[in-house]
Design an enzyme around this catalytic site. Structure first.
Site, PDB file in Angstrom:
ATOM      1  N   PHE A  76      96.339  -6.194 -92.714  1.00 42.18           N
ATOM      2  CA  PHE A  76      96.772  -6.902 -93.931  1.00 42.18           C
ATOM      3  C   PHE A  76      97.703  -6.041 -94.782  1.00 42.18           C
ATOM      4  CE2 PHE A  76      92.800  -9.898 -94.358  1.00 42.18           C
ATOM      5  CZ  PHE A  76      93.159 -10.519 -93.164  1.00 42.18           C
ATOM      6  N   SER A  92      90.557 -12.317 -88.987  1.00 39.97           N
ATOM      7  CA  SER A  92      91.273 -11.150 -88.473  1.00 39.97           C
ATOM      8  C   SER A  92      90.268 -10.086 -88.048  1.00 39.97           C
ATOM      9  CB  SER A  92      92.205 -10.579 -89.538  1.00 39.97           C
ATOM     10  OG  SER A  92      92.717  -9.324 -89.112  1.00 39.97           O
ATOM     11  N   THR A 128      90.338  -6.098 -90.456  1.00 40.08           N
ATOM     12  CA  THR A 128      89.741  -5.709 -91.729  1.00 40.08           C
ATOM     13  C   THR A 128      88.241  -5.607 -91.501  1.00 40.08           C
ATOM     14  OG1 THR A 128      91.457  -6.754 -93.080  1.00 40.08           O
ATOM     15  CG2 THR A 128      89.315  -6.402 -94.119  1.00 40.08           C
TER      16      THR A 128
END
Length: 344
Positions: free
Chosen positions: A119, A180, A183
């Site tokens: 990110f 995702s 993370t």
């Protein structure tokens, strides 16, 4: 642009580090669009094939998935290439640098990419400013939003709400990224109870913001391909009961089954491209068996050919998005898909 022309450009770019090539490609797109050159390179825009989805009219069913234009700086150029929609991000409330370099790897013989970007982005305020600066794009713009890495899961809803408020009225829709693998702990939010709480908070805020501004903005969730039938069934119930506006299936996979023994296969991160084609399509089919037409599905994951796009749509997707297929096959893939769909 022909496939041969794109392949020549790709071969040159693939001599560079993957992330350097990524940034260079976007810079070239922006500069050629600004100079008025890109329209001659890209060729004639495809004829409109409008699709109604989430209460919005998409000019055509082929969109760009989140992750390529993370900061929303290249929307006009990407629209010039034929995309009917562009999803920027993932954007977090505060800017963050992402994971250490290197974090992007090509597995060329398998037409795949592994990324662990983490990110990296400029934050919601700058992302909004970048999208506002777009001049020529007439398609749909989605904001893919996530939580900052330093925000614990217990407070994740605060980050998602902050990002939602930040892009309200600028985005056409918002995608909430809880899938995702890059993370730490993010995918834990896909547990049914956690997803239900997050969705409830988002939908409540959606009502408040709609009443306050007179603007309604659909909310979609993006899910991982690495889940079984039981989890898909549980999440489908949550989505239906919670009033989810749209589902994006799927994100990258943490599986390495399809690339065992290949260069970079041992690298941590999410795998995308051809190895995830079948896995993504199966997840779309499974969700569609529960959701039917009640919640539209946007299909993404390993769309490398026009036939792959058709399979996603036949599995239950209303729209499709490209990422890795676009890296490997370029703008001709957009036109190939749209020509195939027009012929149908």
């Amino acid at each position: 642009m022909t496939s041969g022309q794109y392949n020549l450009a790709r071969n040159l770019l693939f001599k560079l580090d993957a992330e350097d090539a990524h940034h260079l490609s976007l810079e070239l797109l922006r500069r050629t669009e600004s100079a008025g050159i890109l329209k001659y390179v890209a060729g004639k825009l495809p004829k409109p094939q409008p699709v109604e989805c989430m209460g919005l009219t998409f000019p055509n069913p082929v969109g760009l998935a989140a992750g390529l234009d993370k900061e929303g700086t290249t929307i006009d150029a990407l629209g010039r290439l034929g995309f009917g929609s562009v999803e920027i991000g993932t954007i977090t409330p505060k800017p963050q640098p992402g994971n250490p370099l290197p974090r992007l790897f090509r597995i060329i013989e398998e037409e795949a990419i592994i990324n662990r970007m983490g990110f990296n982005n400029v934050g919601i305020d700058q992302g909004v400013a970048n999208v506002r600066a777009a001049k020529t794009f007439r398609g749909i713009v989605g904001f893919n939003i996530g939580k900052n890495k330093i925000t614990p899961n217990a407070n994740a809803v605060d980050d998602y709400l902050a990002a939602l408020r930040g892009c309200w009225g600028v985005a056409d829709y918002v995608t909430v990224n809880i899938s995702s693998p890059n993370t730490p702990g993010l995918r834990d939010l896909q547990a049914a109870d956690d997803t239900a709480r997050l969705l409830e908070a988002l939908k409540l805020e959606q009502v408040i913001l709609t009443e306050r501004t007179g603007i309604h903005m659909p909310i979609a969730l993006k899910v991982a391909p690495d889940m079984g039938e039981e989890q898909i069934s549980e999440l489908s119930k949550v989505f239906l009961e919670g009033g989810l506006d749209g589902l994006i299936a799927t994100n990258t996979t943490i599986s390495r089954e399809q690339v065992l023994g290949k260069p970079y296969a041992q690298q941590a991160g999410g795998l995308s491209g051809k190895p995830v084609t079948e896995k993504s399509t199966e997840v779309i089919k499974a969700f569609y068996s529960h959701l039917g037409e009640q919640i539209p599905i946007i299909g993404v994951g390993g769309i490398m050919t026009a036939d792959d796009a058709v399979e996603k749509l036949d599995a239950g997707a209303k729209l499709i998005q490209l990422y890795t297929g676009f890296i490997y096959h370029g703008p001709p893939l957009i036109h190939s898909i749209l020509n195939k769909l027009a012929a149908r």
